[in-house]
Design a protein around this motif. Structure first.
Motif, PDB file in Angstrom:
ATOM      1  N   LYS A 151       0.831  -1.207   0.000  1.00 22.99           N
ATOM      2  CA  LYS A 151       0.000   0.000   0.000  1.00 22.99           C
ATOM      3  C   LYS A 151       0.865   1.256   0.000  1.00 22.99           C
ATOM      4  N   ILE A 152       1.962   1.208   0.771  1.00 22.90           N
ATOM      5  CA  ILE A 152       2.876   2.350   0.810  1.00 22.90           C
ATOM      6  C   ILE A 152       3.507   2.568  -0.566  1.00 22.90           C
ATOM      7  N   LEU A 153       3.979   1.476  -1.195  1.00 26.92           N
ATOM      8  CA  LEU A 153       4.598   1.585  -2.510  1.00 26.92           C
ATOM      9  C   LEU A 153       3.604   2.085  -3.552  1.00 26.92           C
ATOM     10  N   PHE A 154       2.361   1.604  -3.466  1.00 29.71           N
ATOM     11  CA  PHE A 154       1.341   2.059  -4.406  1.00 29.71           C
ATOM     12  C   PHE A 154       1.095   3.562  -4.255  1.00 29.71           C
ATOM     13  N   LEU A 155       1.010   4.018  -3.017  1.00 29.10           N
ATOM     14  CA  LEU A 155       0.791   5.440  -2.763  1.00 29.10           C
ATOM     15  C   LEU A 155       1.964   6.276  -3.282  1.00 29.10           C
ATOM     16  N   ILE A 156       3.193   5.795  -3.043  1.00 36.71           N
ATOM     17  CA  ILE A 156       4.382   6.510  -3.532  1.00 36.71           C
ATOM     18  C   ILE A 156       4.356   6.602  -5.060  1.00 36.71           C
ATOM     19  N   PHE A 157       3.985   5.506  -5.707  1.00 34.54           N
ATOM     20  CA  PHE A 157       3.941   5.486  -7.163  1.00 34.54           C
ATOM     21  C   PHE A 157       2.922   6.500  -7.686  1.00 34.54           C
ATOM     22  N   ILE A 158       1.730   6.530  -7.102  1.00 32.62           N
ATOM     23  CA  ILE A 158       0.687   7.456  -7.553  1.00 32.62           C
ATOM     24  C   ILE A 158       1.124   8.905  -7.346  1.00 32.62           C
ATOM     25  N   VAL A 159       1.757   9.178  -6.214  1.00 29.86           N
ATOM     26  CA  VAL A 159       2.262  10.536  -5.949  1.00 29.86           C
ATOM     27  C   VAL A 159       3.299  10.926  -7.008  1.00 29.86           C
ATOM     28  N   ASN A 160       4.183   9.994  -7.360  1.00 29.41           N
ATOM     29  CA  ASN A 160       5.190  10.267  -8.392  1.00 29.41           C
ATOM     30  C   ASN A 160       4.548  10.527  -9.757  1.00 29.41           C
ATOM     31  N   VAL A 161       3.477   9.784 -10.050  1.00 27.70           N
ATOM     32  CA  VAL A 161       2.761  10.002 -11.307  1.00 27.70           C
ATOM     33  C   VAL A 161       2.258  11.441 -11.381  1.00 27.70           C
ATOM     34  N   VAL A 162       1.706  11.918 -10.259  1.00 28.80           N
ATOM     35  CA  VAL A 162       1.163  13.278 -10.224  1.00 28.80           C
ATOM     36  C   VAL A 162       2.273  14.319 -10.261  1.00 28.80           C
ATOM     37  N   VAL A 163       3.295  14.136  -9.419  1.00 27.83           N
ATOM     38  CA  VAL A 163       4.364  15.142  -9.294  1.00 27.83           C
ATOM     39  C   VAL A 163       5.172  15.273 -10.574  1.00 27.83           C
ATOM     40  N   PHE A 164       5.536  14.124 -11.166  1.00 28.44           N
ATOM     41  CA  PHE A 164       6.393  14.146 -12.358  1.00 28.44           C
ATOM     42  C   PHE A 164       5.596  14.112 -13.662  1.00 28.44           C
ATOM     43  N   GLN A 165       4.266  14.264 -13.539  1.00 26.63           N
ATOM     44  CA  GLN A 165       3.375  14.367 -14.691  1.00 26.63           C
ATOM     45  C   GLN A 165       3.528  13.190 -15.657  1.00 26.63           C
ATOM     46  N   ILE A 166       3.604  11.985 -15.083  1.00 30.02           N
ATOM     47  CA  ILE A 166       3.594  10.759 -15.873  1.00 30.02           C
ATOM     48  C   ILE A 166       2.169  10.558 -16.390  1.00 30.02           C
ATOM     49  N   ALA A 167       2.038   9.916 -17.520  1.00 23.42           N
ATOM     50  CA  ALA A 167       0.714   9.709 -18.121  1.00 23.42           C
ATOM     51  C   ALA A 167      -0.238   9.046 -17.137  1.00 23.42           C
ATOM     52  N   ARG A 168      -1.388   9.671 -16.945  1.00 24.80           N
ATOM     53  CA  ARG A 168      -2.395   9.130 -16.026  1.00 24.80           C
ATOM     54  C   ARG A 168      -3.364   8.272 -16.830  1.00 24.80           C
ATOM     55  N   ASP A 169      -2.935   7.054 -17.102  1.00 25.26           N
ATOM     56  CA  ASP A 169      -3.730   6.168 -17.935  1.00 25.26           C
ATOM     57  C   ASP A 169      -3.751   4.764 -17.331  1.00 25.26           C
TER      58      ASP A 169
END
Length: 471
Positions: A151-169
């Protein structure tokens, strides 16, 4: 099982629930309801793979653990054949039909999505057995930490997607979930490395495998029927409604899962605890009957309070998720009824007549499919919620009655009326106006204060004594 172990077990579900409470609203703001619907399908089929490939041998491992003189041999014979079979079949499907899994699950042709999904499925099956080692050894803290880390890793990944503007798909969301499952598997391997080494060194014993199949194989059909019972709503939404409706419903079910932390903790410790009682001190039927009443009381008030205060949830999600407040009580009651059935249906497992669990699941699955067929095309997510809660109520009643048939000393019929009341109001909550809904929940609250007077008095006495000791 002492209080420390129970508290350590609680860390996993509570920690996971809190982390989900943070990540769930986050993904609804940054991902479409359609993508969330696809992730719901991903999670459905992870559970399907665990049930299908384990073939009930995982439950045989739990059942025979305390009675086995050679636990390493038990683990090897009930897990290694399953893990090898899982790897061969899933990799074979990926090599022969590289796009099949992604197109079937996500309606997208992608070799990458198929590959990462297969790796997650294999890791999930392995994790199932390794988590049971920690659970049966009562290594509660390690068990809990292994649940929280993904759960922690999943949350970190989602935060990185938002912060680094990775494709939200779909690709990024499936990857985040798959990596979480794989990370959990690696943690389980590390935490059980000594047991795995002993299992590798133990011998093959076909008698252990044969005995495991006799107990566990009927549970395969039972488990698959139970899986169908639990996912018919989402499969019907995917095929007879829209991915958006599926996404809204899936978010509601996820909120309900967070709210059923009690159920997660209880389900983890209940069956092994009763098996331990049976092998050491025998079963006290009055004690189990009393536990059943207390569990129903907790379920009753959780659902009533959710009906009264579900409107609060809407503040944490975008406007398109406003229907969550109407869906939540029914979606919450369904898994809680399963928890009640774990208590009232324990006679089936104690008597080793697991075929009756299969009958219960098949009956309930039939109800779920029938109601979904008629209601999902008309009412979408509300129809799915109605079908699910009705099916789980039927499952709970059937399991309870079969348990009493096998062990007449069990008597749980006195609690049927309380569960029926919250079932009726949870379904009505889907379709009534706000004034009528709140009026019904308030009436149920006062009814509960009357019919559960004894459990409430026990809680009051316990709290008073605790405060006296502290002062």
């Amino acid at each position: 099982m002492n209080k420390r172990i129970i508290l350590n077990y609680a860390i996993g579900p509570v920690g996971s629930g809190l982390l989900s409470l943070i990540s769930l609203p986050l993904i609804t703001w940054f991902y479409s309801a359609e993508d969330i619907g696809r992730i719901s399908i991903f999670q459905i089929y992870i559970n399907f793979c665990i049930l299908l490939f384990c073939m009930g041998l995982d439950q045989a491992y739990v059942r025979d653990y305390h009675e086995s003189q050679n636990k390493a041999e038990l683990l090897k014979n009930l897990s290694f054949p399953i893990i090898v079979l899982t790897i061969i079949v899933l990799l074979g499907v990926l090599l022969i039909f590289p796009n099949f899994i992604s197109s079937h699950l996500y309606d997208i042709n992608s070799i990458y999505l198929s590959s990462i999904t297969v790796l997650a499925f294999i890791a999930a099956v392995i994790s199932r057995y390794l988590s049971l080692i920690l659970r049966m050894q009562e290594k509660a803290l390690q068990f809990s930490m292994s649940q929280i880390l993904p759960k922690i890793l999943f949350l970190i990944f989602i935060v990185n997607v938002v912060v680094f503007q990775i494709a939200r798909d779909t690709n990024s969301l499936v990857t985040a979930n798959a990596l979480s499952v794989i990370a959990a598997c690696l943690v389980y391997i590390w935490n059980t490395r000594h047991e795995l080494k002993s299992a590798l060194q133990s011998r093959i014993n076909t008698e252990v495998l044969r005995k495991g199949f006799i107990f566990g194989f009927p549970l395969l059909f039972s488990s698959l029927a139970g899986w169908g019972l639990g996912v018919a709503d989402r499969l019907f939404l995917k095929n007879y409604s829209t991915l958006s409706e599926l996404g809204i419903y899936s978010v509601t079910m996820s909120v309900a899962t967070v709210a059923t932390l009690f159920a997660g903790i209880f389900n983890t410790i209940w069956a092994p605890l009763v098996y331990k009682w049976q092998s050491t001190q025998g079963i006290e039927f009055d004690k189990l009957n009393s536990i059943a009443i207390n569990v129903v009381a907790i379920v009753y008030f959780i659902v009533v309070l959710s009906g009264l205060f579900s409107w609060i949830v809407t503040f944490f999600f975008p406007a398109q998720y406003s229907n969550i407040q109407y869906l939540l009580p029914a979606c919450l009651l369904a898994p809680l009824l399963y928890t009640v059935s774990e208590v009232t249906g324990i006679g089936i497992s104690l008597s080793r007549r697991t075929v009756f669990t299969m009958f219960s699941s098949l009956i309930a699955m039939t109800v779920s499919i029938a109601v979904c067929y008629f209601m999902v095309p008309l009412f979408g997510a509300k129809g799915a919620a109605c079908a699910t809660v009705l099916a789980f109520f039927v499952f709970y009643i059937a399991r309870s009655e079969f348990s009493k048939l096998l062990i007449p000393e069990f008597n749980f019929r006195s609690i049927y009326m309380a569960t029926l009341l919250i079932l009726i109001v949870s379904i009505a909550n889907l379709f009534l106006t706000d004034i009528l809904r709140y009026a019904l929940w308030i009436i149920l609250l006062f009814i509960g204060l009357v019919i559960f007077k004894t459990p409430l008095s026990q809680v009051q006495d316990y709290c008073s004594n605790y405060l006296k000791r502290k002062s």
